[in-house]
Scaffold this motif. Structure first.
Motif, PDB file in Angstrom:
ATOM      1  N   TRP A 264      -4.841 -11.732  -4.023  1.00 21.78           N
ATOM      2  CA  TRP A 264      -4.361 -10.767  -2.841  1.00 21.78           C
ATOM      3  C   TRP A 264      -4.981  -9.175  -3.124  1.00 21.78           C
ATOM      4  N   LYS A 265      -5.088  -8.923  -4.445  1.00 15.37           N
ATOM      5  CA  LYS A 265      -5.540  -7.168  -4.885  1.00 15.37           C
ATOM      6  C   LYS A 265      -7.122  -7.342  -3.868  1.00 15.37           C
ATOM      7  N   ASP A 266      -7.768  -8.291  -3.883  1.00 17.11           N
ATOM      8  CA  ASP A 266      -9.091  -8.051  -3.228  1.00 17.11           C
ATOM      9  C   ASP A 266      -8.953  -7.674  -1.710  1.00 17.11           C
ATOM     10  N   GLY A 271      -8.178  -2.529   2.450  1.00 15.85           N
ATOM     11  CA  GLY A 271      -7.277  -1.925   3.257  1.00 15.85           C
ATOM     12  C   GLY A 271      -6.599  -2.849   4.286  1.00 15.85           C
ATOM     13  N   PHE A 272      -6.427  -4.200   3.948  1.00 16.12           N
ATOM     14  CA  PHE A 272      -5.316  -4.950   4.482  1.00 16.12           C
ATOM     15  C   PHE A 272      -4.237  -4.901   4.064  1.00 16.12           C
ATOM     16  N   ASP A 273      -3.342  -5.139   5.239  1.00 12.82           N
ATOM     17  CA  ASP A 273      -1.935  -5.485   4.925  1.00 12.82           C
ATOM     18  C   ASP A 273      -1.440  -6.635   4.283  1.00 12.82           C
ATOM     19  N   ALA A 338       8.984 -16.050 -10.114  1.00 13.00           N
ATOM     20  CA  ALA A 338       9.596 -17.163  -9.437  1.00 13.00           C
ATOM     21  C   ALA A 338      11.215 -16.688  -9.240  1.00 13.00           C
ATOM     22  N   ALA A 339      11.705 -15.803 -10.178  1.00 13.02           N
ATOM     23  CA  ALA A 339      13.262 -15.576  -9.932  1.00 13.02           C
ATOM     24  C   ALA A 339      13.311 -14.666  -8.775  1.00 13.02           C
ATOM     25  N   LYS A 340      14.538 -15.099  -8.104  1.00 12.55           N
ATOM     26  CA  LYS A 340      14.895 -14.423  -6.806  1.00 12.55           C
ATOM     27  C   LYS A 340      14.759 -12.786  -7.023  1.00 12.55           C
ATOM     28  N   GLY A 341      15.710 -12.600  -8.153  1.00 11.00           N
ATOM     29  CA  GLY A 341      15.976 -11.288  -8.609  1.00 11.00           C
ATOM     30  C   GLY A 341      14.880 -10.404  -8.611  1.00 11.00           C
ATOM     31  N   ALA A 342      13.764 -10.854  -9.555  1.00 13.49           N
ATOM     32  CA  ALA A 342      12.312 -10.300  -9.725  1.00 13.49           C
ATOM     33  C   ALA A 342      11.506 -10.044  -8.302  1.00 13.49           C
ATOM     34  N   GLN A 343      11.900 -11.129  -7.330  1.00 12.65           N
ATOM     35  CA  GLN A 343      10.901 -11.056  -6.079  1.00 12.65           C
ATOM     36  C   GLN A 343      11.715  -9.791  -5.258  1.00 12.65           C
ATOM     37  N   ALA A 350       3.856  -5.376  -2.933  1.00 11.30           N
ATOM     38  CA  ALA A 350       4.170  -6.118  -1.508  1.00 11.30           C
ATOM     39  C   ALA A 350       3.141  -7.408  -1.557  1.00 11.30           C
ATOM     40  N   GLY A 351       2.224  -7.707  -2.210  1.00 11.74           N
ATOM     41  CA  GLY A 351       1.634  -8.888  -2.246  1.00 11.74           C
ATOM     42  C   GLY A 351       2.221  -9.929  -3.043  1.00 11.74           C
ATOM     43  N   GLN A 352       2.837  -9.569  -4.138  1.00  6.52           N
ATOM     44  CA  GLN A 352       3.574 -10.437  -4.876  1.00  6.52           C
ATOM     45  C   GLN A 352       5.062 -11.205  -4.009  1.00  6.52           C
TER      46      GLN A 352
END
Length: 420
Positions: A264-266, A271-273, A338-343, A350-352
């Motif tokens: 996703w960093k690529d 400049g992509f959202d 994977a953890a909802k709290g971390a998400q 934003a990518g993660q």
């Protein structure tokens, strides 16, 4: 995650152990040393976390052992014994059945609040015959991105994307409408199969549904409607190959692309959202199912032999399964936690978050017992891209080919379920 896909995530070599780093040098803490094995990216990133904070399990020293590649890690774990093996190994979900059967893994018990941090299918990923052998760490999946310079709003249905492509193909010089940039034409493209009505298998209540199979006639009808022209040939919207997809999307010549969460960093750099989403179904309000398996921190039976089982279990819950631990780790690793709290944490990119949300909406576990099986005459990995080639390249009858595909996937699942 299947080894074919893991090849996309790092350089796979046959080199042996490259580093072994202790978090706290010198004498062992009273509780002993917990040894964690990981691959060439996860190991160094875990080490960075431990260098910053080493007391995730009070009284224990945590030692991170890094292997030069995922294949090297797998080879070492296959040979591991009570004398040489780790206490925790960060591994793919499809290691669990074999390692559990061989006695190299030990069961894990989580509290209700700990379980609530994860989706049930993530536990299915790390279970064998009803027992859980680890905790989910990060998600391995793909998601769809769209070019906002071309498309102003997110598509609600598969047909919306096809209509856009047809209306703007000539004016914008589009080379395709939707293509697979990450994960290949089997793993990465499952969400396209699913959006059109063909799923390798279905889930119900966190378990496979052995009584539901895709309707080949419905799938073939959707292929004809959305992917073929009046002449029965490909209308150009969905290529049968992933070759050139990423470059074409980045160049603005493809409005929609399926990308992998390792890259996703690529896209951000260009400049992509990160407007990530599942591939929308032909039916509004529904999505194509993507493989959204997890990598896990697995507890080994060697931990008990080494006298650190209690500490190893605490490391799983206090660090690997906790919001704080996953946020700290993914700061360096860059995968969707994977953890909802971390998400939901503000520090997660934003990518993660986008990949994590997409997996929560439509992710299904990658079940190797079904996908790797050849009981139906071909594995999923071979039969999936073969369908696209047969219909979109060779012009074969989509109905006939869909019937063949349905028969292969059905038998592979019904035979493969005995290995779960």
């Amino acid at each position: 995650m299947n080894r074919r896909i893991l090849g996309l995530l790092g350089l796979l070599t046959s080199a042996a152990l490259v580093t072994s780093l202790a978090v706290v040098p010198g004498a062992q803490a009273a509780g002993g040393t917990i040894v964690v094995w990981a691959d060439e990216t996860r190991g160094p990133n875990l080490q960075k976390v431990m260098d910053a904070k080493s007391d995730w399990v009070p009284g224990y020293t945590i030692k991170i052992v890094t292997y030069s590649s995922f294949d090297a890690l797998k080879a070492a774990f296959d040979k591991a014994t009570g004398t040489t093996g780790p206490d925790v190994v960060v591994a793919a979900n499809d290691w669990v059945p074999t390692a559990a059967k061989s006695g190299k893994l030990a069961p894990v018990t989580l509290t209700g609040s700990q379980k609530a941090q994860f989706n049930p299918t993530q536990f299915f990923d790390l279970s064998y015959q009803g027992k859980l052998y680890g905790v989910p760490v990060d998600i391995n999946n793909v998601a769809m991105i769209y070019n906002t310079a071309l498309v102003k709003t997110a598509p609600k249905k598969f047909g919306d994307m096809v209509d856009f492509y047809k209306a703007n193909k000539s004016a914008d010089g589009l080379k395709a409408g939707l293509c697979i940039a990450g994960g290949g034409m089997s793993w990465g493209a499952h969400s396209v199969f699913s959006a059109l009505g063909a799923d390798a298998y279905y889930m119900a209540g966190g378990r496979p549904n052995y009584h539901k199979f895709f309707n080949s006639a419905t799938f073939a009808s959707n292929v004809k409607t959305y992917l073929l022209g009046p002449d029965g040939k490909s209308n150009g919207f969905f290529p049968a190959t992933d070759t050139g997809c990423k470059d074409n999307f980045l160049a603005g010549k493809v409005p929609f692309a399926v990308i992998g969460n390792w890259e996703w960093k690529d896209y951000v750099a260009k400049g992509f959202d990160m407007n990530l989403m599942p591939v929308p179904s032909v039916n509004a309000g529904q999505n194509g199912a993507m493989f959204g398996s997890v990598s896990g921190a697995l507890l080994t039976s060697f931990a008990d032999t080494h006298g650190v089982a209690t500490g190893a279990k605490s490391l799983l819950t206090n660090f690997f399964a906790s919001t704080a631990g996953q946020v700290a780790y993914q700061k360096f690793e860059g995968r969707p936690p994977a953890a909802k709290g971390a998400q939901a944490d503000a520090s997660v990119s934003a990518g993660q978050k986008g990949f994590g949300t997409a997996a929560s909406l439509s992710g299904i576990p990658q079940i190797g017992a079904f996908l790797n099986s050849n009981a139906g005459g071909a594995s999923y990995w071979d039969s999936a891209p073969a369908y696209w080639t047969a219909v979109l390249v060779n012009g074969k009858n989509p109905v006939v080919e869909a019937k063949k595909l349905a028969a292969i996937w059905r038998k592979n699942m019904l035979v493969g379920k005995s290995d779960l």
